[in-house]
Scaffold this motif. Sequence first.
Motif, PDB file in Angstrom:
ATOM      1  N   PRO A  21       0.790  -1.230   0.000  1.00  0.00           N
ATOM      2  CA  PRO A  21       0.000   0.000   0.000  1.00  0.00           C
ATOM      3  C   PRO A  21       0.819   1.276   0.000  1.00  0.00           C
ATOM      4  N   SER A  22       2.108   1.211   0.338  1.00  0.00           N
ATOM      5  CA  SER A  22       2.910   2.428   0.378  1.00  0.00           C
ATOM      6  C   SER A  22       4.358   2.105   0.047  1.00  0.00           C
ATOM      7  N   GLY A  23       5.079   3.164  -0.361  1.00  0.00           N
ATOM      8  CA  GLY A  23       6.494   3.020  -0.660  1.00  0.00           C
ATOM      9  C   GLY A  23       6.790   3.266  -2.132  1.00  0.00           C
ATOM     10  N   VAL A  24       8.080   3.221  -2.455  1.00  0.00           N
ATOM     11  CA  VAL A  24       8.529   3.272  -3.843  1.00  0.00           C
ATOM     12  C   VAL A  24       8.632   1.838  -4.333  1.00  0.00           C
ATOM     13  N   LEU A  25       7.803   1.491  -5.324  1.00  0.00           N
ATOM     14  CA  LEU A  25       7.769   0.130  -5.849  1.00  0.00           C
ATOM     15  C   LEU A  25       8.438   0.089  -7.217  1.00  0.00           C
ATOM     16  N   ALA A  26       9.265  -0.920  -7.435  1.00  0.00           N
ATOM     17  CA  ALA A  26       9.951  -1.067  -8.713  1.00  0.00           C
ATOM     18  C   ALA A  26      10.178  -2.554  -8.989  1.00  0.00           C
ATOM     19  N   GLN A  27      10.696  -2.836 -10.174  1.00  0.00           N
ATOM     20  CA  GLN A  27      10.858  -4.217 -10.634  1.00  0.00           C
ATOM     21  C   GLN A  27      12.321  -4.635 -10.657  1.00  0.00           C
ATOM     22  N   TRP A  28      12.523  -5.924 -10.560  1.00  0.00           N
ATOM     23  CA  TRP A  28      13.834  -6.519 -10.811  1.00  0.00           C
ATOM     24  C   TRP A  28      13.620  -7.917 -11.377  1.00  0.00           C
ATOM     25  N   MET A  29      14.677  -8.469 -11.955  1.00  0.00           N
ATOM     26  CA  MET A  29      14.583  -9.779 -12.590  1.00  0.00           C
ATOM     27  C   MET A  29      15.652 -10.702 -12.017  1.00  0.00           C
ATOM     28  N   THR A  30      15.269 -11.915 -11.698  1.00  0.00           N
ATOM     29  CA  THR A  30      16.220 -12.900 -11.208  1.00  0.00           C
ATOM     30  C   THR A  30      16.849 -13.648 -12.388  1.00  0.00           C
ATOM     31  N   PRO A  31      18.014 -14.278 -12.181  1.00  0.00           N
ATOM     32  CA  PRO A  31      18.710 -14.936 -13.287  1.00  0.00           C
ATOM     33  C   PRO A  31      17.889 -15.991 -14.023  1.00  0.00           C
ATOM     34  N   ASP A  32      16.844 -16.508 -13.373  1.00  0.00           N
ATOM     35  CA  ASP A  32      16.004 -17.505 -14.041  1.00  0.00           C
ATOM     36  C   ASP A  32      14.984 -16.871 -14.984  1.00  0.00           C
ATOM     37  N   GLY A  33      15.011 -15.538 -15.092  1.00  0.00           N
ATOM     38  CA  GLY A  33      14.123 -14.842 -16.027  1.00  0.00           C
ATOM     39  C   GLY A  33      12.822 -14.360 -15.416  1.00  0.00           C
ATOM     40  N   ALA A  34      12.585 -14.662 -14.148  1.00  0.00           N
ATOM     41  CA  ALA A  34      11.340 -14.241 -13.497  1.00  0.00           C
ATOM     42  C   ALA A  34      11.411 -12.768 -13.118  1.00  0.00           C
ATOM     43  N   THR A  35      10.308 -12.053 -13.329  1.00  0.00           N
ATOM     44  CA  THR A  35      10.224 -10.637 -12.971  1.00  0.00           C
ATOM     45  C   THR A  35       9.483 -10.483 -11.648  1.00  0.00           C
ATOM     46  N   HIS A  36      10.018  -9.649 -10.779  1.00  0.00           N
ATOM     47  CA  HIS A  36       9.431  -9.416  -9.467  1.00  0.00           C
ATOM     48  C   HIS A  36       9.200  -7.922  -9.272  1.00  0.00           C
ATOM     49  N   ARG A  37       8.325  -7.599  -8.328  1.00  0.00           N
ATOM     50  CA  ARG A  37       8.012  -6.199  -8.045  1.00  0.00           C
ATOM     51  C   ARG A  37       7.799  -6.057  -6.543  1.00  0.00           C
ATOM     52  N   GLY A  38       8.470  -5.056  -5.948  1.00  0.00           N
ATOM     53  CA  GLY A  38       8.339  -4.874  -4.517  1.00  0.00           C
ATOM     54  C   GLY A  38       8.796  -3.505  -4.090  1.00  0.00           C
ATOM     55  N   VAL A  39       8.847  -3.295  -2.769  1.00  0.00           N
ATOM     56  CA  VAL A  39       9.168  -1.999  -2.188  1.00  0.00           C
ATOM     57  C   VAL A  39      10.679  -1.814  -2.120  1.00  0.00           C
ATOM     58  N   PHE A  40      11.150  -0.702  -2.680  1.00  0.00           N
ATOM     59  CA  PHE A  40      12.566  -0.350  -2.610  1.00  0.00           C
ATOM     60  C   PHE A  40      12.836   0.631  -1.467  1.00  0.00           C
ATOM     61  N   ALA A  41      11.874   1.520  -1.189  1.00  0.00           N
ATOM     62  CA  ALA A  41      12.076   2.553  -0.167  1.00  0.00           C
ATOM     63  C   ALA A  41      10.749   2.925   0.458  1.00  0.00           C
ATOM     64  N   SER A  42      10.808   3.408   1.697  1.00  0.00           N
ATOM     65  CA  SER A  42       9.605   3.825   2.422  1.00  0.00           C
ATOM     66  C   SER A  42       9.879   5.135   3.148  1.00  0.00           C
ATOM     67  N   LEU A  43       8.809   5.833   3.492  1.00  0.00           N
ATOM     68  CA  LEU A  43       8.893   7.072   4.260  1.00  0.00           C
ATOM     69  C   LEU A  43       7.891   6.982   5.394  1.00  0.00           C
ATOM     70  N   SER A  44       8.364   7.185   6.613  1.00  0.00           N
ATOM     71  CA  SER A  44       7.469   7.055   7.764  1.00  0.00           C
ATOM     72  C   SER A  44       7.898   8.027   8.860  1.00  0.00           C
ATOM     73  N   PHE A  45       7.124   8.031   9.958  1.00  0.00           N
ATOM     74  CA  PHE A  45       7.384   8.937  11.075  1.00  0.00           C
ATOM     75  C   PHE A  45       7.329   8.154  12.373  1.00  0.00           C
ATOM     76  N   GLY A  46       7.943   8.718  13.413  1.00  0.00           N
ATOM     77  CA  GLY A  46       7.953   8.075  14.690  1.00  0.00           C
ATOM     78  C   GLY A  46       9.306   7.454  14.986  1.00  0.00           C
ATOM     79  N   PRO A  47       9.397   6.691  16.090  1.00  0.00           N
ATOM     80  CA  PRO A  47      10.688   6.104  16.467  1.00  0.00           C
ATOM     81  C   PRO A  47      11.109   5.047  15.456  1.00  0.00           C
ATOM     82  N   PRO A  48      12.417   4.839  15.273  1.00  0.00           N
ATOM     83  CA  PRO A  48      12.892   3.781  14.376  1.00  0.00           C
ATOM     84  C   PRO A  48      12.285   2.437  14.740  1.00  0.00           C
ATOM     85  N   ALA A  49      12.080   1.599  13.737  1.00  0.00           N
ATOM     86  CA  ALA A  49      11.428   0.301  13.944  1.00  0.00           C
ATOM     87  C   ALA A  49      12.162  -0.511  14.999  1.00  0.00           C
ATOM     88  N   ARG A  50      13.503  -0.474  15.016  1.00  0.00           N
ATOM     89  CA  ARG A  50      14.253  -1.275  15.970  1.00  0.00           C
ATOM     90  C   ARG A  50      14.025  -0.773  17.391  1.00  0.00           C
TER      91      ARG A  50
END
Length: 222
Positions: free
Chosen positions: A187-216
Amino acid sequence: MAIIYDTTMNPGKLDLLAAWLPGRPWYVATGQAPVPVKAGGFRLDDPEGEVGIEFMVVTDTSGGRQVAYHVPVTYRGAPLEGAAAGLIGTSEHGVLGRRWVYDAAHDPVFVDRLLALFRGDAKPQHQSASDTPEPGVAVRYEGPQVAGVPATELPEVTEDARGTEILLPGGARLGLTRTPAEAADAPSGVLAQWMTPDGATHRGVFASLSFGPPARDADAGA
């Protein structure tokens, strides 16, 4: 507009990353030297035309596994003062001469342009073609707007096995996914594609922007 040159770099980007990756807390060791293979990405333009900005994905094929890593990098014509911790290495560019290659999380120009991307003030560009938009990148964000950062202000960077966080004034945090996973419907973030050596294309989150204390920190207090 970034100009993409049809030339060589010595050592090449993949050679630099092969030496650099094992020292990262998010790298999954295989017991062998990394064998990174180019897998995708995109670029952003620096309005001043001084810094190259590339969101790069490589797949490490060592050890009989295929693990994708998101490694945004910046290219500079001179060292970035105070950012030695983010230096991946130097390379001789066939046209531009010596280039200093940085893990982009440590570069204020990258941070400024990534924030501009979240605001809709920057347009993703093709990874290997000049003046060519990259339509495969999507930005999904509905939170508060965050202003740019001074080009001379080094980011505060933390990282662990889960990835990298860039801490900004006012409690904002940029997150960089280092081992991207399929999340085409995120639902949020910068989404982009990449391809694995087997030729499969994937799409997921590369970066996010949020507020509050760090997740850790939030995890530690749970």
